[in-house]
Design an enzyme around this catalytic site. Structure first.
Site, PDB file in Angstrom:
ATOM      1  N   GLU A  90       0.821  -1.145   0.066  1.00  0.00           N
ATOM      2  CA  GLU A  90       0.117   0.140  -0.239  1.00  0.00           C
ATOM      3  C   GLU A  90       0.775   1.185  -0.498  1.00  0.00           C
ATOM      4  O   GLU A  90       2.085   1.069   0.402  1.00  0.00           O
ATOM      5  CB  GLU A  90      -0.775   0.055   1.629  1.00  0.00           C
ATOM      6  CG  GLU A  90      -1.900  -0.887   1.219  1.00  0.00           C
ATOM      7  CD  GLU A  90      -2.795  -1.568   2.385  1.00  0.00           C
ATOM      8  OE1 GLU A  90      -4.087  -0.853   2.297  1.00  0.00           O
ATOM      9  OE2 GLU A  90      -2.858  -0.950   3.388  1.00  0.00           O
ATOM     10  N   CYS A 103       3.282   8.659   1.351  1.00  0.00           N
ATOM     11  CA  CYS A 103       3.216   7.574   2.305  1.00  0.00           C
ATOM     12  C   CYS A 103       4.009   6.644   1.876  1.00  0.00           C
ATOM     13  O   CYS A 103       2.846   6.013   0.922  1.00  0.00           O
ATOM     14  CB  CYS A 103       2.913   7.339   2.783  1.00  0.00           C
ATOM     15  SG  CYS A 103       2.214   6.883   4.473  1.00  0.00           S
ATOM     16  N   CYS A 110       5.983  -6.458   9.017  1.00  0.00           N
ATOM     17  CA  CYS A 110       6.622  -5.700   9.279  1.00  0.00           C
ATOM     18  C   CYS A 110       6.537  -6.835  10.971  1.00  0.00           C
ATOM     19  O   CYS A 110       6.134  -7.588  10.807  1.00  0.00           O
ATOM     20  CB  CYS A 110       5.904  -4.395  10.352  1.00  0.00           C
ATOM     21  SG  CYS A 110       6.683  -3.254  10.985  1.00  0.00           S
ATOM     22  N   CYS A 114       5.116  -3.277  16.711  1.00  0.00           N
ATOM     23  CA  CYS A 114       3.820  -2.014  17.649  1.00  0.00           C
ATOM     24  C   CYS A 114       2.298  -2.263  18.080  1.00  0.00           C
ATOM     25  O   CYS A 114       1.012  -2.864  16.774  1.00  0.00           O
ATOM     26  CB  CYS A 114       3.785  -0.885  17.179  1.00  0.00           C
ATOM     27  SG  CYS A 114       5.745  -0.517  16.751  1.00  0.00           S
ATOM     28  N   CYS A 117      -0.609  -0.401  16.023  1.00  0.00           N
ATOM     29  CA  CYS A 117      -0.478  -0.287  14.196  1.00  0.00           C
ATOM     30  C   CYS A 117      -0.861  -1.274  13.450  1.00  0.00           C
ATOM     31  O   CYS A 117      -0.422  -2.791  14.132  1.00  0.00           O
ATOM     32  CB  CYS A 117       1.001  -0.705  13.883  1.00  0.00           C
ATOM     33  SG  CYS A 117       0.911   0.114  12.212  1.00  0.00           S
ATOM     34  N   GLY A 157       6.229  -0.820   7.032  1.00  0.00           N
ATOM     35  CA  GLY A 157       7.329  -1.473   7.551  1.00  0.00           C
ATOM     36  C   GLY A 157       7.863  -0.737   8.377  1.00  0.00           C
ATOM     37  O   GLY A 157       7.714   0.552   8.346  1.00  0.00           O
ATOM     38  N   SER A 212       9.136   7.120  15.565  1.00  0.00           N
ATOM     39  CA  SER A 212       8.139   7.026  16.489  1.00  0.00           C
ATOM     40  C   SER A 212       7.477   7.418  18.327  1.00  0.00           C
ATOM     41  O   SER A 212       8.505   5.935  18.740  1.00  0.00           O
ATOM     42  CB  SER A 212       7.672   5.573  16.325  1.00  0.00           C
ATOM     43  OG  SER A 212       7.170   6.070  14.475  1.00  0.00           O
ATOM     44  N   LEU A 213       8.057   7.712  19.273  1.00  0.00           N
ATOM     45  CA  LEU A 213       8.002   7.938  20.485  1.00  0.00           C
ATOM     46  C   LEU A 213       7.138   6.862  21.595  1.00  0.00           C
ATOM     47  O   LEU A 213       6.719   6.381  21.351  1.00  0.00           O
ATOM     48  CB  LEU A 213       8.014   9.278  20.807  1.00  0.00           C
ATOM     49  CG  LEU A 213       8.735   9.755  22.457  1.00  0.00           C
ATOM     50  CD1 LEU A 213      10.418   8.865  22.467  1.00  0.00           C
ATOM     51  CD2 LEU A 213       9.378  10.875  22.561  1.00  0.00           C
ATOM     52  N   HIS A 214       5.530   8.344  21.227  1.00  0.00           N
ATOM     53  CA  HIS A 214       4.238   7.900  21.899  1.00  0.00           C
ATOM     54  C   HIS A 214       3.999   7.493  23.273  1.00  0.00           C
ATOM     55  O   HIS A 214       3.409   7.501  23.845  1.00  0.00           O
ATOM     56  CB  HIS A 214       3.705   6.315  20.574  1.00  0.00           C
ATOM     57  CG  HIS A 214       4.004   6.430  19.256  1.00  0.00           C
ATOM     58  ND1 HIS A 214       3.187   7.946  19.281  1.00  0.00           N
ATOM     59  CD2 HIS A 214       4.485   5.665  18.533  1.00  0.00           C
ATOM     60  CE1 HIS A 214       3.327   7.635  17.664  1.00  0.00           C
ATOM     61  NE2 HIS A 214       4.056   6.176  17.286  1.00  0.00           N
ATOM     62  N   ASN A 288      -5.428   6.176  15.271  1.00  0.00           N
ATOM     63  CA  ASN A 288      -6.942   5.669  15.138  1.00  0.00           C
ATOM     64  C   ASN A 288      -6.561   4.069  15.977  1.00  0.00           C
ATOM     65  O   ASN A 288      -5.626   3.338  16.119  1.00  0.00           O
ATOM     66  CB  ASN A 288      -5.893   5.553  14.230  1.00  0.00           C
ATOM     67  CG  ASN A 288      -6.389   6.664  13.260  1.00  0.00           C
ATOM     68  OD1 ASN A 288      -7.584   7.165  12.682  1.00  0.00           O
ATOM     69  ND2 ASN A 288      -5.128   7.647  12.383  1.00  0.00           N
ATOM     70  N   CYS A 331      -2.622   7.286  10.211  1.00  0.00           N
ATOM     71  CA  CYS A 331      -1.698   6.519   9.994  1.00  0.00           C
ATOM     72  C   CYS A 331      -1.962   5.231  11.152  1.00  0.00           C
ATOM     73  O   CYS A 331      -2.920   5.827  12.034  1.00  0.00           O
ATOM     74  CB  CYS A 331      -1.175   7.159  11.161  1.00  0.00           C
ATOM     75  SG  CYS A 331      -1.098   9.105  11.371  1.00  0.00           S
TER      76      CYS A 331
END
Ligand code: SAH
Length: 343
Positions: A90, A103, A110, A114, A117, A157, A212-214, A288, A331
């Protein structure tokens, strides 16, 4: 057969010398592919028929077929491409007032796992080659008849888990003799593979690093992102400081806000302490929710409070506009589809 798009211009020149051709021919081919955007060696009319035949016999042009194209109400377009080996990937095109941003995916599946995700939980198939990464861009430009101005490695990925191919793809995309997108308009997003961040700083590419800290504590981050068990927040921030010092580039931190998980003012306070004095920017993303996911979106009110706290304490923070959510293109919503799922 080898994919002609896997070579950056220097490699292509070497390859041509190897097959007994002059290196300026390689530059001509590079131009046909990335400037003229031809789809076959037959169209490279300043090459001899003999050379065109030789190229056809030994290399593929790797032209993607569109399996599916979905257009969201905000104009975001999600493509599902057939990567010519039975797998599909995608790619998402976003329209901003300053231009088109693409993107791209870097792997088929992947490995990072996470928890929030959608790409998680699907078997990892393989890395994409440089040419397969670059072709996402060419295929979209052909289809929409546009010029893309920004590329973000935020599709499926982990780009730094496919380091060599991603760096090489950046060199191809960045080359003035080809697509010519400035490195500053290319962002690499990582879940935090620390040694590769140090390596990237050495490449002298000037691309934007996005982390990507989060989360602000190892406990919370490890529950969201298993990679944190290998490289914790302290090591990650140290690598970012090194990246900034050596490239003089601002690092972008992604922070997906999930209700009662990482979205209260204590988190904001810790984030200010972590990023204090750094050349940094924080991108807040309302998380999301994925199918069966345990993380819920923070309320708008909370998100704005979080942003305002950061801004009031010297950290530049913006809330990312959600694009493409009605076609599952926002995202973290991308997931590899089996060809059989495509109607
Ligand atoms: N593997 C890379 C790039 C792919 S993900 C990385 O981790 O950075 C692109 C971005 O989307 C990352 O910041 C990722 O953390 C974020 N993301 C993933 N799932 C999400 C979700 N459900 N909601 C919001 N952002 C998400």
């Amino acid at each position: 057969m080898k994919n002609i798009k896997d070579y950056n211009i220097e490699e292509l020149k070497k390859e041509f010398t190897k097959i007994g051709e002059k290196s300026f021919r390689a530059e001509q081919v590079f131009r046909w592919i990335y400037k003229e955007k031809v789809q076959s060696f037959d169209d490279m009319t300043n090459l001899s028929l003999e050379l065109r035949e030789k190229l056809k016999k030994n290399y593929t042009m790797c032209i993607y077929k569109i399996l599916k194209k979905q257009v969201a109400s905000d104009g975001t377009i999600k493509y599902l491409f057939d990567v010519l080996d039975g797998n599909a990937i995608e790619t998402v095109l976003m329209k901003y007032h300053h231009g088109y941003s693409l993107c791209v995916s870097s792997q088929i599946g992947c490995k990072m796992g996470c928890k929030f995700c959608a790409s998680t939980g699907i078997a990892f198939a393989r890395n994409l080659t440089s040419g397969e990464i670059v072709e996402q861009l060419l295929a979209v430009e052909r289809d929409e008849n546009i010029k893309i101005s920004n590329v973000v490695f935020m599709g499926i990925g982990e780009p730094l888990d496919n380091y060599d191919n991603v760096v090489n793809a950046i060199r191809i995309i960045n080359n003035p003799k080809g697509i010519n997108i400035g490195a500053r308009h290319i962002s690499v997003s990582t879940s935090g593979i620390v040694p590769k961040i140090y390596q990237l700083a050495d490449e002298n590419i000037q691309c934007t690093l996005s982390i990507s800290l989060h989360a602000t504590t190892d406990d919370t981050r490890s529950k969201m992102m298993p990679v944190n068990n290998r490289y914790n927040i302290e090591e990650l921030i140290k690598a970012c400081k090194d990246y900034i010092a050596r490239t003089n580039r601002r690092v972008s931190f992604e922070y997906a806000l999930a209700k009662n998980n990482n979205d209260n003012l204590d988190d904001a306070k810790r984030l200010v302490e972590l990023l204090h004095g750094m050349l940094a920017h924080v991108n807040l993303i309302p998380i999301n929710k994925i199918e069966n996911g345990k993380f819920d979106k923070s309320s708008n009110e909370n998100i704005l409070k979080f942003r305002d706290y950061l801004n009031a304490h010297g950290i530049i923070a913006t809330v990312r506009r959600e694009l493409g959510s009605d076609i599952d293109a926002a995202c973290g919503q991308l997931r590899r589809k089996n060809l059989s799922e495509v109607e």
